[in-house]
Design a protein around this motif. Structure first.
Motif, short mmCIF file in Angstrom:
data_model
loop_
_atom_site.label_atom_id
_atom_site.label_comp_id
_atom_site.label_asym_id
_atom_site.label_seq_id
_atom_site.Cartn_x
_atom_site.Cartn_y
_atom_site.Cartn_z
N SER A 31 0.83 -1.20 0.00
CA SER A 31 0.00 0.00 0.00
C SER A 31 0.86 1.26 0.00
CB SER A 31 -0.91 -0.02 1.23
OG SER A 31 -1.62 1.18 1.34
N ASP A 32 1.90 1.28 0.81
CA ASP A 32 2.80 2.44 0.85
C ASP A 32 3.51 2.65 -0.48
OD1 ASP A 32 2.10 2.95 3.45
OD2 ASP A 32 3.97 2.21 4.33
N ARG A 34 2.40 1.79 -3.44
CA ARG A 34 1.40 2.32 -4.39
C ARG A 34 1.18 3.81 -4.17
NH1 ARG A 34 -3.56 -0.93 -3.53
NH2 ARG A 34 -4.53 0.95 -4.32
N GLU A 35 1.10 4.25 -2.93
CA GLU A 35 0.92 5.67 -2.62
C GLU A 35 2.12 6.48 -3.10
OE1 GLU A 35 -1.70 7.41 -1.43
OE2 GLU A 35 -2.79 5.54 -1.65
N LYS A 38 1.90 6.80 -6.83
CA LYS A 38 0.82 7.73 -7.15
C LYS A 38 1.27 9.17 -6.93
CE LYS A 38 -3.94 8.70 -5.80
NZ LYS A 38 -5.00 8.33 -4.86
#
Length: 149
Positions: A31-32, A34-35, A38
């Motif tokens: 998740s980190d 991906r952030e 992004k």
């Protein structure tokens, strides 16, 4: 024998919990990452017109924590939260200035602010064409224009 079975079950339960913990760690890392990807996509390239934040980043909202702010066709700056770039500085008016794209490039216009909009340490009195490298100051926030011109 019953103690052996209990230890055997306890070992599998422990391994199951360990695997669940490792899975959670991997999901957080994923998740980190991906952030981060992004966020990196939202930073304009050096050839895209943008404002570089030189000082006062702490007075900008959390959406503008990157060092570069991409320029669109029109961008409003001021203390009011409805601005494209809200600035939480008492020296900045609610609707302080606007940067807009025109045929010949980008122009900045003071919107009747009390303390003025400063370009290259000169207070502007009328709309002004921006040139690459110009510094823009409103209150304690300073930007460098990096665009066409």
């Amino acid at each position: 024998m019953p103690v052996d079975n209990a230890l055997f079950i306890a070992k599998f339960a422990f391994l199951g919990l360990l695997y669940l913990f490792l899975l959670q760690v991997l999901l957080v890392i994923h998740s980190d990452l991906r952030e981060m990807r992004k966020a990196k996509r939202n930073i304009p390239s050096s050839s895209t017109p943008h404002l570089e934040i030189l000082s006062g980043r702490d007075m900008l909202d959390e959406h503008h924590d990157a060092p570069l702010v991409p320029l669109s066709s029109s961008l409003s700056l001021g203390r009011d939260p409805s601005n494209d770039i809200p600035v939480s500085d008492a020296m900045v008016s609610s609707f302080h200035c606007r940067i807009s794209r025109e045929e010949q490039g980008y122009r900045i216009q003071d919107l009747g602010s009390t303390n003025g909009t400063w370009v290259n340490d000169t207070r502007i009195e009328s709309p002004l064409s921006l040139r690459k490298g110009d510094t823009i100051r409103l209150g304690a926030v300073t930007f460098r224009f990096a665009g066409e011109g």
